[in-house]
Design a protein around this motif. Structure first.
Motif, PDB file in Angstrom:
ATOM      1  N   THR A 113     -44.738 -20.636  -3.106  1.00  0.00           N
ATOM      2  CA  THR A 113     -43.584 -20.647  -2.615  1.00  0.00           C
ATOM      3  C   THR A 113     -43.499 -21.198  -1.195  1.00  0.00           C
ATOM      4  N   ALA A 114     -42.417 -21.754  -0.613  1.00  0.00           N
ATOM      5  CA  ALA A 114     -42.454 -22.242   0.774  1.00  0.00           C
ATOM      6  C   ALA A 114     -41.651 -21.474   1.825  1.00  0.00           C
ATOM      7  N   ARG A 115     -40.770 -20.806   1.244  1.00  0.00           N
ATOM      8  CA  ARG A 115     -39.642 -20.012   2.147  1.00  0.00           C
ATOM      9  C   ARG A 115     -39.692 -18.563   1.615  1.00  0.00           C
ATOM     10  N   LYS A 170     -44.974 -23.171   5.246  1.00  0.00           N
ATOM     11  CA  LYS A 170     -44.290 -21.876   4.988  1.00  0.00           C
ATOM     12  C   LYS A 170     -43.673 -21.270   5.953  1.00  0.00           C
ATOM     13  N   TYR A 230     -38.340 -15.274  -3.155  1.00  0.00           N
ATOM     14  CA  TYR A 230     -39.185 -16.524  -3.108  1.00  0.00           C
ATOM     15  C   TYR A 230     -38.511 -17.828  -3.317  1.00  0.00           C
TER      16      TYR A 230
END
Length: 284
Positions: A113-115, A170, A230
């Motif tokens: 997940t990046a955000r 992130k 996520y």
């Protein structure tokens, strides 16, 4: 397990039930009574499965397909069943192997997940916890649920997971209710250190946003439970009795909307620091 109140989980179970009915009819079996007779089951059990009131077990799926002479359907149906049942997992099942194993199970989604967006009405979010605060929280869980004592190992897994906060690719957005800052889950020294830790993270991690909803806010949006979003692919919700994973796009949108509306109630920047300072002052 009874019918789930969560639509994405229930829809998955209904699709499995519909496929089992198709398998039965393709085999020339026209009624649940006839299938129950072939299987040696109570007719009511077939009815509960067909109506998605009770999901079948993997053994039930194998027996059903054997009675319909379609063993080739077994792998696909069991895979669908595992996905559906994995979306709603009772804590006793998730934590059967201990708290450490439960902590490790979420690592893959954190890594990809990046955000991150998280709302918490009761506790400091896990990625923001100090070791001592985390230990107090997990110890309470271990005692309340009568689990094996691997709290220290579980704490270590959570502490190692916090390294992702330093990943500049992130972003993290946290919303807390003000009561979280004032809830004393441990002694005053631990709570004071935890509050200072929040300030330190804000000062040293530009990719981390922390907003707080003041307790006196006038509001028309409430959230019954904490949740994590996520990216745009998955939401997890910690219920009293189970861990819910939401992947249905229409439901994810609802959580995103809730997060946005909760965010509109928050204070940021100096407002957050003031609330943290007030909570620290209340510790004496």
């Amino acid at each position: 397990m009874p019918a789930s109140p969560y639509s994405s989980v229930q829809q998955a179970r209904e699709r499995i039930a519909a496929r089992l009915v198709e398998v039965m009819k393709d085999a020339g079996i026209r009624t649940g009574r006839e299938l129950a007779r072939r299987l040696g089951w109570q007719e009511s059990k077939v009815s509960r499965i067909v109506n998605a009131v009770t999901p079948p077990s993997e053994d039930d799926v194998r027996a059903w397909c054997a009675a319909c002479d379609v063993p080739g359907e077994v792998p696909g149906l069991i895979a669908a069943l595992q996905i559906a049942e994995g979306a709603y997992v009772e804590w006793r099942r998730l934590e059967r192997a201990g708290l450490r194993a439960a902590q490790e199970k979420v690592l893959p989604v954190y890594e990809r997940t990046a955000r991150f967006r998280a709302y918490s009405p009761s506790l400091i979010s896990g990625l923001l916890q100090t070791r001592e605060y985390c230990a107090a929280v997990l110890r309470a869980v271990q005692v309340r649920r009568r689990l094996s004592d691997d709290v220290e190992e579980a704490v270590q897994v959570r502490m190692e997971r916090q390294r992702i906060l330093s990943d500049p690719t992130k972003t993290f957005s946290f919303i807390l209710e003000e009561q979280v800052l004032n809830s004393r889950v441990a002694d005053n020294d631990v709570m004071a250190a935890q509050l200072q830790h929040l300030l330190t993270i804000l000062a040293t991690h530009p990719n981390v946003s922390l907003r707080v909803i003041p307790s006196g806010s006038r509001r028309q949006r409430w959230a019954a439970e904490g949740f994590w979003i996520y990216g745009t692919e998955q939401v997890t919700v910690e219920l009293i009795g189970a861990y819910l994973t939401v992947t249905q796009p229409s439901e994810i949108v609802l959580y995103e909307q809730a997060f946005s509306e909760l965010g509109a109630l928050t204070v940021t920047g100096t407002g957050v620091r003031s609330l943290i300072a007030a909570a620290a002052h209340a510790l004496g």
